[in-house]
Scaffold this active site. Structure first.
Site, short mmCIF file in Angstrom:
data_model
loop_
_atom_site.label_atom_id
_atom_site.label_comp_id
_atom_site.label_asym_id
_atom_site.label_seq_id
_atom_site.Cartn_x
_atom_site.Cartn_y
_atom_site.Cartn_z
N GLN A 166 18.69 30.08 0.27
CA GLN A 166 18.15 28.98 1.14
C GLN A 166 19.07 28.74 2.20
O GLN A 166 20.18 28.80 2.29
CB GLN A 166 18.19 27.70 0.09
CG GLN A 166 17.33 28.03 -1.16
CD GLN A 166 17.91 28.55 -2.03
OE1 GLN A 166 18.92 29.12 -2.28
NE2 GLN A 166 16.86 28.64 -3.28
N GLY A 187 22.15 44.27 -5.45
CA GLY A 187 22.37 42.92 -5.04
C GLY A 187 21.24 42.14 -5.28
O GLY A 187 20.21 42.49 -5.86
N TRP A 188 21.32 40.72 -5.21
CA TRP A 188 20.35 39.71 -5.51
C TRP A 188 20.35 38.88 -4.31
O TRP A 188 21.22 38.47 -3.53
CB TRP A 188 20.62 39.00 -6.72
CG TRP A 188 20.57 39.84 -7.78
CD1 TRP A 188 21.73 40.59 -8.47
CD2 TRP A 188 19.25 40.21 -8.64
NE1 TRP A 188 21.07 41.46 -9.62
CE2 TRP A 188 19.63 41.16 -9.50
CE3 TRP A 188 17.88 39.91 -8.50
CZ2 TRP A 188 18.95 41.82 -10.32
CZ3 TRP A 188 17.08 40.56 -9.29
CH2 TRP A 188 17.69 41.46 -10.27
N TRP A 438 18.97 19.70 -2.04
CA TRP A 438 19.79 20.43 -3.12
C TRP A 438 20.76 19.49 -3.77
O TRP A 438 21.46 19.12 -3.15
CB TRP A 438 20.58 21.56 -2.47
CG TRP A 438 21.39 22.62 -3.63
CD1 TRP A 438 20.75 23.12 -4.57
CD2 TRP A 438 22.63 22.86 -3.47
NE1 TRP A 438 21.77 23.93 -5.31
CE2 TRP A 438 22.70 23.64 -4.65
CE3 TRP A 438 23.64 22.34 -2.64
CZ2 TRP A 438 24.22 24.07 -4.64
CZ3 TRP A 438 25.10 22.91 -2.72
CH2 TRP A 438 25.13 23.70 -4.13
N ARG A 439 20.46 19.29 -4.98
CA ARG A 439 21.66 18.53 -6.01
C ARG A 439 22.38 19.78 -6.48
O ARG A 439 22.02 20.63 -7.29
CB ARG A 439 21.16 17.71 -7.08
CG ARG A 439 22.00 17.56 -8.07
CD ARG A 439 21.29 16.59 -9.29
NE ARG A 439 22.44 16.18 -10.42
CZ ARG A 439 22.62 16.95 -11.26
NH1 ARG A 439 21.68 18.36 -11.66
NH2 ARG A 439 23.45 16.71 -12.07
N GLU A 472 15.58 21.39 -5.32
CA GLU A 472 16.39 21.91 -6.68
C GLU A 472 17.11 21.07 -7.37
O GLU A 472 18.02 20.22 -6.67
CB GLU A 472 17.25 23.20 -6.30
CG GLU A 472 16.29 24.35 -5.52
CD GLU A 472 17.25 25.56 -5.59
OE1 GLU A 472 16.91 26.61 -6.24
OE2 GLU A 472 18.18 25.42 -4.85
N HIS A 473 17.10 20.98 -8.51
CA HIS A 473 18.06 20.47 -9.50
C HIS A 473 18.23 18.90 -9.47
O HIS A 473 19.22 18.52 -10.16
CB HIS A 473 19.61 20.75 -9.17
CG HIS A 473 19.60 22.47 -9.24
ND1 HIS A 473 19.30 23.39 -10.22
CD2 HIS A 473 20.11 23.16 -8.03
CE1 HIS A 473 19.51 24.63 -9.70
NE2 HIS A 473 20.01 24.62 -8.69
N GLU A 494 14.11 24.73 -8.62
CA GLU A 494 14.81 25.11 -10.03
C GLU A 494 14.98 23.59 -10.64
O GLU A 494 15.46 22.74 -9.68
CB GLU A 494 16.06 25.71 -9.63
CG GLU A 494 15.92 27.31 -9.48
CD GLU A 494 17.54 27.86 -9.46
OE1 GLU A 494 18.45 27.34 -9.62
OE2 GLU A 494 17.43 29.13 -9.24
N TYR A 497 20.10 22.43 -14.34
CA TYR A 497 20.62 23.33 -15.10
C TYR A 497 21.18 22.64 -16.14
O TYR A 497 21.44 23.18 -17.41
CB TYR A 497 21.68 24.09 -14.45
CG TYR A 497 21.35 25.18 -13.66
CD1 TYR A 497 20.06 25.54 -13.41
CD2 TYR A 497 22.38 25.97 -12.79
CE1 TYR A 497 19.66 26.66 -12.66
CE2 TYR A 497 21.87 26.75 -11.99
CZ TYR A 497 20.75 27.18 -11.79
OH TYR A 497 20.22 28.34 -10.77
#
Length: 597
Positions: A166, A187-188, A438-439, A472-473, A494, A497
């Protein structure tokens, strides 16, 4: 962050006017086009116009410089920034028009590489402008906060890698070769964005998990994992979802590309504002630039250490705002109140609000352009970090919408930042283009009770468009959409978590919170290419009843959705409402839904 997972098999005031905007009254989100750029002035630039003070962290290169000297400087920046994920250093590397032979630009954190021509082809780099993930042993899932724009690359070896996740956009770039989007077969990468780009060869997505390509021209696209979305792209693959997971939309209903710094024919610096387009398809620069240039003399140039008071004074006097690379601690809201104001950040310029203030607010006016900024939440909770329009905004801005581009929000990671909501859109017809809200799930000040945040985005305005929405998060519903006529083209999410248990993460009687919620009163909403993933590390038994919650209304529609249980840690029971298979540790961990209803 997206951890590795196995892919499936498969203005205003004086300006050099270059054209106007003609409104289209038929639809609330559409607008018209501007004329082509007028001839550049023949008057030689003054010393101030040709050599503006952009601060110590803007490096400007000329093709007459020795290539070895240029290489030494860009390599030095990369050496500082390669793994500097939460550091305070910021850089912009700017290239004057011409050819640069044999240059290798490895783009690290908080580095903004850009050409200073009016066309990307005015700056021709024979070599590489690339992103690798060597600092994480090939894993690019934390390659954030960097960018390349407005230049062309003839890659050495024929291939120019851009292995990112991102907040790492490619914009207005011409690559005469192949573009791999990951770091190789070991890789990713997870989540990226490309717009107004031309790639003569193939784009190879490899293990890239999700990606948005908007208004570009491709020689070919190869590969898919979960969520590959194309909007207004010449050369896009055919619509097919899933396996391969290609979501293809013919055009962008309304779009204005990101403003950029350039040098005109006299040698003076200006900011070019591309024209608003309706039913936009393909690149904007193939037949010459359309839009208007604003002399840099009409901008307040903010430098690190500048205060909110000085910035607001300049904005109130009628200036636009250019924010040079740095971290700006502000004790008051930066208020954008005049129609047509351009706020342009260089080098991932970062705003840190103190005392719980909102970092940026925009009045309910036409045509504001805000781009290239990172807002980093402070340790005192802000109710809102970015607000577009006050509560109750009602004006129609369809002929000249406000646009947010490459606007990123971070809560935690540097310190235990706190914000109830990252972005609130109250105005109508706003366009969001590559937002990452993003958190933090890693870094400093991270924990369920530490970096607290309820929601990433709340949309109250009507006719709002989002292209490339990454959220996210956050700890409650991550996107809340209350306005009618909204459209989203690509959503990546996402869930948090770190909920400590189901009791701490319930929405009333529902297990968990939705990632994307359309309010019950909404009668018109449509979204394409949505992905939501869970990884409940603190308690894998946690359940979210549904990734998307929406009213049962004929005008509310979703296309091409995917849910994933990453590592099979946790459950999403349904994709939309009660529809769609569950993902959890009892199945493959992936669920696709082609359409709803």
């Amino acid at each position: 962050m997206n951890p590795p997972a196995t892919p499936p098999t498969h203005g205003f005031s004086r300006r050099a006017a270059l054209g106007g905007i003609a409104a289209l009254a038929a639809a609330p989100v559409l607008a018209g086009n501007a004329a082509a750029a007028a001839p550049r002035t023949a008057r030689p630039a003054t010393a101030a116009e040709a050599n503006p003070d952009l601060g110590p962290n803007v490096l400007i290169f000329d093709p007459s410089m020795a290539i070895g000297d240029i290489q030494a400087k860009v390599s030095s920046v990369f050496g500082t920034q390669e793994s500097n994920q939460f550091g305070t250093e910021r850089f912009a590397l700017l290239f004057k028009p011409g050819t640069y032979q044999g240059l290798d630009i490895n783009v690290g954190f908080y580095t903004h590489v850009a050409g200073l021509g009016l066309s990307p082809d005015d700056v021709d780099i024979h070599g590489l402008v690339h992103v690798e993930a060597d600092w994480m042993q090939g894993n690019a899932t934390q390659n954030f906060w960097r960018s390349a724009e407005n230049l062309s690359v003839t890659p050495s070896g024929g291939s120019n890698r851009w292995a990112v996740s991102q907040a790492a956009p490619l914009r207005r770039v011409h690559i005469r070769g192949e573009v791999p989007l990951w770091n190789g077969y070991d890789g990713w990468a997870s989540g990226g964005f490309m717009a107004d780009c031309k790639v003569d060869g193939r784009v190879v997505s490899g293990s890239q998990q999700q990606w948005l390509t908007r208004n570009s021209e491709l020689g070919e696209w190869a590969g898919s994992v979960w969520n590959m979305v194309f909007v207004g792209v010449d050369g896009a693959p055919a619509q097919h979802f899933p396996d391969p997971s290609y979501t293809v939309v013919d055009n962008a209903p309304a779009m204005r590309e990101k403003p950029f710094l350039h040098i005109d024919g006299s040698g003076a610096y200006q900011v070019f504002v591309p024209a608003l387009r309706s039913a936009a398809r393909g690149i904007t620069w193939g037949g010459g630039a359309k839009g208007e240039s604003i002399p840099l003399s009409e901008f307040h140039i903010a430098r690190e250490g500048d205060s909110a008071a000085s910035i607001n004074s300049a904005l109130a006097s009628g200036k636009h705002l250019l924010v040079t690379p740095g971290v700006y601690t502000i004790d008051d809201t930066i208020r954008v109140t005049r129609p047509g104001t351009v706020v342009l950040g260089l080098g991932i310029a970062t705003l840190v609000p103190e005392g719980g203030v909102t970092a940026i607010s925009v009045a309910d006016v036409d045509g504001v352009k805000i781009s290239g900024l990172l807002v980093d939440a402070g340790t005192t909770n802000s109710a809102v970090l970015v607000e577009v329009g006050p509560q109750g905004s009602s004006a129609d801005h369809s002929s000249d919408p406000t646009v947010l581009q490459d606007v990123f929000v971070r809560i935690g990671g540097v310190v235990a930042g706190k914000a109830t909501t990252s972005v609130v859109v109250n105005s109508n017809n706003v366009i969001g283009d590559n937002l990452w809200l993003w958190r933090a799930d890693h870094g400093a000040g991270v924990g369920w009770e530490a970096n607290t945040s309820d929601t990433g985005l709340i949309v109250n305005g009507a006719g709002v468009l989002m292209y490339g929405l990454f959220v996210e998060h956050h700890q409650k519903t991550e996107v809340v959409w209350n306005g009618n006529g909204g459209r989203t083209y690509f959503f990546q999410n996402e869930m948090p978590y770190d909920p400590p248990g189901q009791a701490a993460w319930k929405d009333g009687g529902r297990n968990g919170y939705a990632a994307y919620r359309v309010a019950d009163a909404v009668t018109s909403h449509e979204a394409w290419g949505l992905g939501s993933y869970c990884l409940f590390l603190a308690d894998p038994s946690i359940v979210s009843d549904s990734a998307i919650v929406a009213p049962e209304a004929a005008g509310v529609k979703f296309h091409d959705m995917v849910t994933v249980s990453l590592g099979n840690d946790g459950t999403i029971s349904h994709v939309v409402n009660g529809t769609g298979d569950p993902v959890n540790n009892d199945n493959t961990g992936i669920s696709y839904l082609v359409s709803y209803p």
